[in-house]
Design a protein around this motif. Structure first.
Motif, PDB file in Angstrom:
ATOM      1  N   ASN A 155       0.790  -1.305   0.031  1.00 24.73           N
ATOM      2  CA  ASN A 155       0.133  -0.286   0.168  1.00 24.73           C
ATOM      3  C   ASN A 155       0.906   1.062   0.019  1.00 24.73           C
ATOM      4  O   ASN A 155       1.676   1.479   0.851  1.00 24.73           O
ATOM      5  N   ALA A 157      -0.084  -0.005  -3.899  1.00 25.49           N
ATOM      6  CA  ALA A 157       0.444  -0.875  -4.876  1.00 25.49           C
ATOM      7  C   ALA A 157       0.633  -0.003  -6.248  1.00 25.49           C
ATOM      8  O   ALA A 157      -0.392   0.457  -6.920  1.00 25.49           O
ATOM      9  N   GLN A 167      -2.051   3.270 -14.807  1.00 25.54           N
ATOM     10  CA  GLN A 167      -2.778   2.741 -13.409  1.00 25.54           C
ATOM     11  C   GLN A 167      -3.606   4.160 -13.153  1.00 25.54           C
ATOM     12  O   GLN A 167      -4.562   4.072 -12.569  1.00 25.54           O
ATOM     13  N   VAL A 171      -8.201   4.938 -12.499  1.00 26.61           N
ATOM     14  CA  VAL A 171      -8.831   5.181 -11.395  1.00 26.61           C
ATOM     15  C   VAL A 171     -10.224   6.232 -12.020  1.00 26.61           C
ATOM     16  O   VAL A 171     -11.346   6.003 -11.220  1.00 26.61           O
ATOM     17  N   ASN A 240      -3.362   3.951  -0.463  1.00 29.96           N
ATOM     18  CA  ASN A 240      -4.711   3.694  -0.459  1.00 29.96           C
ATOM     19  C   ASN A 240      -5.108   4.603  -2.039  1.00 29.96           C
ATOM     20  O   ASN A 240      -6.184   4.881  -2.287  1.00 29.96           O
ATOM     21  N   TRP A 241      -3.888   5.010  -2.668  1.00 29.40           N
ATOM     22  CA  TRP A 241      -3.991   6.060  -4.079  1.00 29.40           C
ATOM     23  C   TRP A 241      -4.696   7.030  -3.526  1.00 29.40           C
ATOM     24  O   TRP A 241      -5.425   7.545  -4.579  1.00 29.40           O
ATOM     25  N   ASN A 260     -18.754   8.188  -5.141  1.00 24.98           N
ATOM     26  CA  ASN A 260     -18.767   8.359  -6.661  1.00 24.98           C
ATOM     27  C   ASN A 260     -20.353   7.808  -6.809  1.00 24.98           C
ATOM     28  O   ASN A 260     -20.648   6.794  -6.274  1.00 24.98           O
ATOM     29  N   TYR A 346     -19.817   6.351 -13.586  1.00 25.29           N
ATOM     30  CA  TYR A 346     -19.638   5.836 -14.867  1.00 25.29           C
ATOM     31  C   TYR A 346     -20.713   6.519 -15.454  1.00 25.29           C
ATOM     32  O   TYR A 346     -21.931   6.696 -15.001  1.00 25.29           O
TER      33      TYR A 346
ATOM     34  N   HIS B  92     -12.410  -3.965  -9.200  1.00 19.97           N
ATOM     35  CA  HIS B  92     -11.961  -3.148 -10.194  1.00 19.97           C
ATOM     36  C   HIS B  92     -11.072  -4.060 -11.026  1.00 19.97           C
ATOM     37  O   HIS B  92     -11.430  -4.557 -12.157  1.00 19.97           O
ATOM     38  N   CYS B  95      -6.866  -6.386  -6.922  1.00 24.06           N
ATOM     39  CA  CYS B  95      -6.204  -6.159  -5.850  1.00 24.06           C
ATOM     40  C   CYS B  95      -6.826  -6.398  -4.715  1.00 24.06           C
ATOM     41  O   CYS B  95      -7.875  -6.933  -4.493  1.00 24.06           O
ATOM     42  N   ASN B  98      -7.568  -3.151   1.721  1.00 26.30           N
ATOM     43  CA  ASN B  98      -7.481  -3.353   3.156  1.00 26.30           C
ATOM     44  C   ASN B  98      -8.609  -2.934   4.188  1.00 26.30           C
ATOM     45  O   ASN B  98      -9.421  -1.985   3.775  1.00 26.30           O
ATOM     46  N   LYS B 107     -10.531  -0.234   1.752  1.00 26.07           N
ATOM     47  CA  LYS B 107      -9.806   0.570   0.771  1.00 26.07           C
ATOM     48  C   LYS B 107      -9.034  -0.063  -0.057  1.00 26.07           C
ATOM     49  O   LYS B 107      -8.119  -0.694   0.480  1.00 26.07           O
ATOM     50  N   CYS B 108      -9.011   0.000  -1.247  1.00 24.24           N
ATOM     51  CA  CYS B 108      -8.180  -0.602  -2.232  1.00 24.24           C
ATOM     52  C   CYS B 108      -7.136   0.259  -2.315  1.00 24.24           C
ATOM     53  O   CYS B 108      -6.871   1.401  -3.053  1.00 24.24           O
ATOM     54  N   PRO B 109      -5.700  -0.642  -2.465  1.00 24.32           N
ATOM     55  CA  PRO B 109      -4.432   0.260  -2.519  1.00 24.32           C
ATOM     56  C   PRO B 109      -4.072   0.685  -4.127  1.00 24.32           C
ATOM     57  O   PRO B 109      -3.111   1.409  -4.164  1.00 24.32           O
ATOM     58  N   CYS B 110      -4.873   0.053  -5.009  1.00 25.26           N
ATOM     59  CA  CYS B 110      -4.349   0.203  -6.165  1.00 25.26           C
ATOM     60  C   CYS B 110      -4.917   1.243  -7.076  1.00 25.26           C
ATOM     61  O   CYS B 110      -4.244   2.042  -7.610  1.00 25.26           O
ATOM     62  N   HIS B 111      -6.103   1.610  -7.073  1.00 21.39           N
ATOM     63  CA  HIS B 111      -6.844   2.866  -7.605  1.00 21.39           C
ATOM     64  C   HIS B 111      -7.699   3.255  -6.704  1.00 21.39           C
ATOM     65  O   HIS B 111      -8.578   4.085  -6.946  1.00 21.39           O
ATOM     66  N   GLY B 112      -7.687   3.171  -5.285  1.00 22.01           N
ATOM     67  CA  GLY B 112      -8.506   3.803  -4.422  1.00 22.01           C
ATOM     68  C   GLY B 112     -10.031   3.432  -4.277  1.00 22.01           C
ATOM     69  O   GLY B 112     -10.796   4.319  -3.747  1.00 22.01           O
ATOM     70  N   GLU B 123     -16.759   4.548  -3.630  1.00 19.88           N
ATOM     71  CA  GLU B 123     -15.694   5.595  -4.064  1.00 19.88           C
ATOM     72  C   GLU B 123     -14.848   4.659  -4.771  1.00 19.88           C
ATOM     73  O   GLU B 123     -14.633   3.713  -4.864  1.00 19.88           O
ATOM     74  N   GLY B 124     -14.178   5.503  -5.677  1.00 13.84           N
ATOM     75  CA  GLY B 124     -13.355   5.012  -6.710  1.00 13.84           C
ATOM     76  C   GLY B 124     -13.978   4.500  -7.843  1.00 13.84           C
ATOM     77  O   GLY B 124     -15.095   4.492  -7.820  1.00 13.84           O
ATOM     78  N   PRO B 125     -13.056   3.488  -8.674  1.00 12.42           N
ATOM     79  CA  PRO B 125     -13.622   2.919  -9.963  1.00 12.42           C
ATOM     80  C   PRO B 125     -14.244   1.679  -9.743  1.00 12.42           C
ATOM     81  O   PRO B 125     -15.056   1.201 -10.801  1.00 12.42           O
ATOM     82  N   ALA B 126     -14.324   0.921  -8.665  1.00 14.31           N
ATOM     83  CA  ALA B 126     -14.844  -0.202  -8.550  1.00 14.31           C
ATOM     84  C   ALA B 126     -16.406  -0.180  -8.898  1.00 14.31           C
ATOM     85  O   ALA B 126     -17.028   0.475  -8.620  1.00 14.31           O
TER      86      ALA B 126
END
Ligand code: FES
Lengths: 357, 167
Positions: A155, A157, A167, A171, A240-241, A260, A346, B92, B95, B98, B107-112, B123-126
């Protein structure tokens, strides 16, 4: 001051900023390409670098071994962009005066032998490159980490540095879009350039005036989209990006309020105050209409306003393929703005079919 | 001169050399291919079992329990009177998010991407909520989680009685 810079580097400000800078660069490329500008810029940048380095948080991030290639990348890209515009500005001035470009003058047309001229250069480049890599490998550590564990992710990643732009795109998009379709379009689009570009000018010499459209669109994709996103992804995305300004400490517990919402939810629940329809197509109808409008109405409008001359010189097929690629490219910043301004998740959301736009 | 070397081969010798050369080449290639083939049988095989018993429902406190996360990639969540098994794969791009107890979210560390404690994304792209696994009580009253059966919220499957245990 630092607070302000942290604030301003948030994409919602810095992306339009980058775009404005880019437009200014194109507009005033002759000033940008002058030696005087380069000297002043160098001094200013060195000053800024010193100021930035004085901050411990920034220093920590910029000196992470993984991030050093990015710094090198930015130095090199800045230099070569300047060099290109420098030469282009010189040539454009000559062409305006009715002279031939510098590359076309008799002393520059003289031919030389591959051996030794080229081979020597190549040999030295190889030696210098090898030395550089060896020194690099000694100076910067790249230790092994603990054994791979499928139920744990570091974290933040982060992808390899050259993929951080992708990457960052992820997002804003569904993995199918940002991971497959858009990269595919980038590759196909780059491959298609020689077939779409019918302009014979600029062959063997630098020029901007004679290839304005081609250069502007390409550099937009390269500088503003690809490199800017790499910059954000590398230096400004922490645990956490979450977004972190350049002087901010990478706090694992920074809380960012974000919620979102899909366009369909905006329309049905917030707009009309009814529950979402069961039928998927009906539910997403607004998104589908918007997307269709973007292409079906957007294309003719753009063509009418700016594209007529190109349509004529390129021919229909080339022109529409070109426009399709441009529209796809532009959809990226559009989606990013929608996310920043309206927290839009989306436009079309059909998770049932793994299809989201 | 008697010891003068002949500089050319006759037909028989030529084919002799050729046969030796090709045999060596074939043997080397075959050996390499065998090595490659060997790779399809890894020494260590990471294939966690797809189902496990997870103790009694009373073993779990309210909230997210991480004790099975590393072994099976499952969070057992007790929330609003039900107990369910949540997958720890981000919807998403896969990943591993956490659990942040302070903020009560995954909360996902890859794209938040962020998920509520229920697994619903917000929140984020999921694009969709985390998946839940089949969870039932066996004859001894213990929890049994079966990861081969997946329940997806966007398909309305979270109402399925096998996707949670009422506690
Ligand atoms: S994989 Fe979790 S947010 Fe992209």
């Amino acid at each position: 001051m630092r607070e302000l810079i942290n604030k301003l580097s948030d994409p919602i400000f810095s992306f339009p900023g980058a775009m404005l800078l880019y437009l200014a660069l194109l507009r005033y490329y002759r000033i940008f390409g002058s030696k005087k500008f380069a000297k002043i810029a160098l001094v200013v940048i060195l000053g800024l670098v010193a100021y930035f380095f004085a901050d411990p948080n920034f220093f920590l991030i910029i000196t992470t071994p993984d991030n050093i290639p990015i710094s090198i990348l930015f130095v090199l890209v800045s230099f070569f962009t300047w060099l290109t515009f420098h030469k282009a500005a010189e040539n454009d001035k000559r062409i305006e005066q009715g002279l031939c470009p510098i590359e076309g003058t008799p002393e520059n047309r003289e031919k030389v032998w591959t051996w030794p001229n080229l081979v020597y250069t190549e040999l030295f480049t190889i030696i210098a490159g090898t030395t550089f890599l060896i020194v690099w490998a000694i100076l910067f550590k790249a230790p092994l980490e603990e054994p791979a564990n499928p139920t744990w992710a570091p974290n933040p990643a982060k992808a390899p540095w050259y993929f951080l732009g992708l990457q960052e795109m992820l997002v804003y998009f569904d993995p199918w879009m940002a991971g497959v379709i858009l990269p595919g379009l980038i590759v196909v689009g780059l491959l298609a350039i020689p077939f779409m570009d019918t302009n014979p000018k600029g062959n063997g010499y630098y020029t901007f005036q004679e290839r304005k459209v081609a250069i502007s669109f390409f550099l937009f994709g390269w500088l503003v989209l690809w490199l800017y996103l790499i910059l954000i992804g590398t230096f400004l995305r922490g645990p956490n990006w979450v977004f972190f300004g350049p002087f901010e400490y990478w706090d694992l517990h920074k809380v960012v309020a974000e919620n979102n919402v899909n366009l369909s939810e905006y329309f049905w629940i917030k707009g009309l105050g009814v529950s979402m329809p069961k039928n998927i197509l009906l539910r997403e109808i607004i998104g589908i209409i918007v997307t269709a409008l973007y292409f079906v109405v957007g294309l003719p409008v753009v063509t009418k306003l700016w594209g007529k001359a190109f349509l004529k010189s390129m021919g229909q097929i080339r022109y529409y393929i070109f426009m399709f690629l441009v529209f796809s490219m532009v959809s990226l910043p559009i989606k990013m703005f929608l996310r920043w301004l309206f927290q839009l998740k989306y436009i079309i959301a059909m998770p049932e079919f793994e299809l989201n736009l | 001169m008697a010891d003068e070397k002949r500089l050319s081969l006759n037909r028989r010798e030529f084919f002799g050399h050729l046969a030796v050369g090709w045999s060596l080449f074939a043997a080397a290639t075959g050996g390499l291919l065998a090595l490659v083939f060997r790779f399809t049988f890894p020494n260590v095989n990471f294939e966690p079992t797809m189902s496990f018993t997870a103790g009694l429902p009373s073993d779990y406190e309210k909230g997210v329990d991480e004790r099975w996360k590393n072994a099976y990639g499952v969070w057992i969540v007790k929330h609003e009177g039900i107990l369910f098994a949540l997958s720890n794969i981000c919807t998403h791009l896969g990943c591993v998010p956490n659990w942040l107890p302070g903020e009560q979210k995954f909360k996902c560390p890859c794209h938040g991407s962020g998920y509520y404690v229920t697994g619903v994304n917000y929140e984020g792209p999921a694009p969709r909520p985390l998946e839940r696994f089949k969870i039932v009580l066996n004859s001894e009253g213990k929890i049994f989680v079966d990861k081969t059966k997946i329940y997806r919220a966007e398909k309305g499957e979270w109402n399925n009685s096998d996707s949670f245990i009422t506690v």
